[in-house]
Design a protein around this motif. Sequence first.
Motif, PDB file in Angstrom:
ATOM      1  N   LYS A   1       0.771  -1.335  -0.059  1.00  0.00           N
ATOM      2  CA  LYS A   1      -0.401  -0.244  -0.249  1.00  0.00           C
ATOM      3  C   LYS A   1       0.694   0.988   0.069  1.00  0.00           C
TER       4      LYS A   1
ATOM      5  N   PHE B   1     -13.732 -13.292  -5.264  1.00  0.00           N
ATOM      6  CA  PHE B   1     -14.519 -13.245  -4.215  1.00  0.00           C
ATOM      7  C   PHE B   1     -15.236 -14.515  -2.897  1.00  0.00           C
TER       8      PHE B   1
ATOM      9  N   HIS C   1     -13.349  -2.495   1.434  1.00  0.00           N
ATOM     10  CA  HIS C   1     -13.514  -2.632  -0.159  1.00  0.00           C
ATOM     11  C   HIS C   1     -13.029  -3.619  -0.884  1.00  0.00           C
ATOM     12  N   LEU C   2     -11.924  -4.143  -0.807  1.00  0.00           N
ATOM     13  CA  LEU C   2     -11.257  -4.942  -1.193  1.00  0.00           C
ATOM     14  C   LEU C   2     -12.551  -6.634  -1.534  1.00  0.00           C
TER      15      LEU C   2
ATOM     16  N   VAL D   1     -15.592  -5.923  -2.069  1.00  0.00           N
ATOM     17  CA  VAL D   1     -16.570  -5.104  -2.801  1.00  0.00           C
ATOM     18  C   VAL D   1     -15.665  -5.498  -4.428  1.00  0.00           C
ATOM     19  N   ARG D   2     -14.780  -4.473  -4.055  1.00  0.00           N
ATOM     20  CA  ARG D   2     -14.178  -4.913  -5.296  1.00  0.00           C
ATOM     21  C   ARG D   2     -14.179  -6.501  -5.962  1.00  0.00           C
ATOM     22  N   LEU D   3     -13.802  -7.336  -5.559  1.00  0.00           N
ATOM     23  CA  LEU D   3     -13.122  -8.155  -5.309  1.00  0.00           C
ATOM     24  C   LEU D   3     -14.808  -8.936  -6.590  1.00  0.00           C
TER      25      LEU D   3
ATOM     26  N   LYS E   1     -16.993  -7.457  -7.892  1.00  0.00           N
ATOM     27  CA  LYS E   1     -17.581  -6.596  -8.842  1.00  0.00           C
ATOM     28  C   LYS E   1     -16.394  -7.196 -10.129  1.00  0.00           C
ATOM     29  N   VAL E   2     -15.527  -7.823  -9.686  1.00  0.00           N
ATOM     30  CA  VAL E   2     -14.067  -8.514 -10.746  1.00  0.00           C
ATOM     31  C   VAL E   2     -14.218  -9.871 -11.083  1.00  0.00           C
ATOM     32  N   SER E   3     -14.307 -10.205 -10.206  1.00  0.00           N
ATOM     33  CA  SER E   3     -13.717 -11.784 -10.125  1.00  0.00           C
ATOM     34  C   SER E   3     -14.507 -12.232  -9.320  1.00  0.00           C
TER      35      SER E   3
ATOM     36  N   GLU F   1     -10.851  -5.614   5.447  1.00  0.00           N
ATOM     37  CA  GLU F   1     -10.121  -5.151   4.130  1.00  0.00           C
ATOM     38  C   GLU F   1     -12.005  -4.864   2.845  1.00  0.00           C
TER      39      GLU F   1
END
Length: 730
Positions: A275, A379, A366-367, A369-371, A373-375, A364
């Motif tokens: 980070k 997730f 935010h991670l 949520v991102r996962l 959406k994308v994978s 985490e």
Amino acid sequence: MKHMLCSTMKNYKKEYLPKDIFSGIIMAAVSIPISMGYAQIAGLPAVYGLYGSVFPILFFALFSTSRQFIFGVDAAPAAIVGAALVSLGIESGSEAAMQYVPVIAFLTGIWLLLFYFLKAGRIVDFISTPVMGGFISGIALTIILMQIPKILGGKAGSGELPELLRHIAETCKEISWLSVVLGVGALLLLRMAGKVIPKFPAAIVIMAAGVAATMCFRVDEHGVVLLDAVEKGLPKLVHFHFAGIDLRQALGRSLMIAAVIMSETLLSENNFAMKNGYKIDENQEILACAMGNIAAACVGCCPVNGSISRTSMNEQYEGKTQAVSVVAAITMAAVLLCATGFIGYLPVPILTAIVISALMNVVELHLAVRLFKVSRNEFYIFVAACVSVLFLGTIYGVVIGLLLSFVAVVLRATNPPRSFRGMIPGKEAYYDLKRNRNAYPIRHTIIYRFSENLFFANVKIFQSDIEKSIKEDTEVVIVDAAAINSIDVTAADRLEMMAENFDKKGIRFYITEHSENVNEQMRSLGIGHLIEEGKVRRTILAALQDAGVATPGTSMESEKSPVIQMPWQLEIPAAVHAVHEAMIPAEEENTLEEFAWAFGDDAVEEMEKKVHQVMEQIHRLPDLERLADVGFEEKLKNWHSLGALDEDEILRRMEMHLDELPENLRGDKKVILQLIEKRRRKIEQQLLMHHPEILDNLKKNRERLERRLEKQNPEAARKLHEWERQMREK
């Protein structure tokens, strides 16, 4: 070993000092309630938590390569030690506990030294981001659940999720509402301050307010628990007593703790390092942990670990180096020598709120949520790692996380990206036939790209894909092996068998585009004869030429341009675009293959951005009249070599934006239209020369595009049509 010491403080800059000192003082202040609480969980008197925040931290800072990470008494090791005491029937705080716990800490340090010499830090290379994020989030959530009963007026919990929830429910039966008000109020203030004034030391102010509340209002007389008062003085060295201790059992427990400390610390350190843009030496960090635990054992403390919550706060206050840890240790020593009196006035709920607030930043979400959406697969791995820690504990969470990482690698390797390739008229490359609607296969030819190393677990998929694609008129099969860097013996045998079967069917079989080391592997695996027989070619183009697919007079490949104006015979059905027009609504169709491939659903939006960029460049072009001979596309930066249908749409959209020209270029509108028309005629001439079968499709595409643009921007379309009508009348 001198070169290993104080690495984070080499080339120290004086501007770091104020923030490092400030953050170090805060770390010491926050460590008071945290370390005392965890020492009690480990079965020691609370003051030993403060002892574990002096020398162990100094030794860790001396050896660590992490700029930010804070070491000290922490939840996971304390919980494992506490559980061991319960299983052995040793009473918390007793003489037996004070003999047993330092021995466990010492053996933990010895195990970590062994891990250091074995270079076991490489284990983190096998843990993916979803596993790391889920693991750290699981630890943070576990510690938050441990702390919640202290806000309710009870004692910290221990164990895994079921035990923690049960303890919270039991604590609610004897809840102290004043404790809840103080704890929840402090937590809300900390969260708001973190968003509004993130660099303000709200934690220190709230701690001071808690001391004032005790002194002025005697909150302890109304059910609020205070920290235990401690005696002044630095810790004394202890003598280890191995008599009466089952060393086999102690070695097993300490091995578990050492594995937890190594995994949790390295995972967390790597997370903070990524980070904040620096690197750590994983093996050196194991040594730092070993020295910290041996130091903890020498002062009678429990095993110590890297602290996620305190490191998160250090990051918030912009601590730059391990000078923060040195300042924290010195501050804690000063507290032990001179200022232990105030500790007995600190309300536990307020200090617990400080801990929970720091841990909330570690989860985490935010991670996740991102996962999501994308994978979805990654997730689910994140969730599994997090849930494993919550339900099974840290050590089993690490094991399951590693297994999930390996499963993810195996699944990816056994079901890799792969595609059949063709060509887009007007382009000089090979494109995925599924993702590019205007790409067509070369007649009688299959081009198959496999994007993974070829080995026993995926070679069957490789073979099945190719064999299912064979048609009665197939004459050539070409494998684009650019992404294949290795093959094993099973894959080699299968390639040999496929080549033999294709020979019997009269089909030419080629392996192309791979690196030289694959050829070496093929020779060592006994299928070098495929190279000698000409079945292995350097490029797809070479294979096509060898198979006789290219017509006589075809341009050869060069170093700069591997494919030059190839007159391939493409399989383009006469009615293919008519079918598309019937199936796909005009307003939803996207003919820009390059943008569709690159941006997916955002293709139209990105295409409009590209048009705006082109228009801005046109604004800056000098003397447009002189560009009539070369065409403006020669003078524009980043004018992509798009296919005929793609470029034609770009040109039409440019015409729709001509009203955006600045005042000084409005008079050149006619010139720009002429340049666009000139480029459009050039596209038609190129198609007529090389791909006359596409010319009719170009006209149909223009009709569909016109209808779509009229719906997307009716006002611009009306103005453009009016302008074109005026030009025709003139």
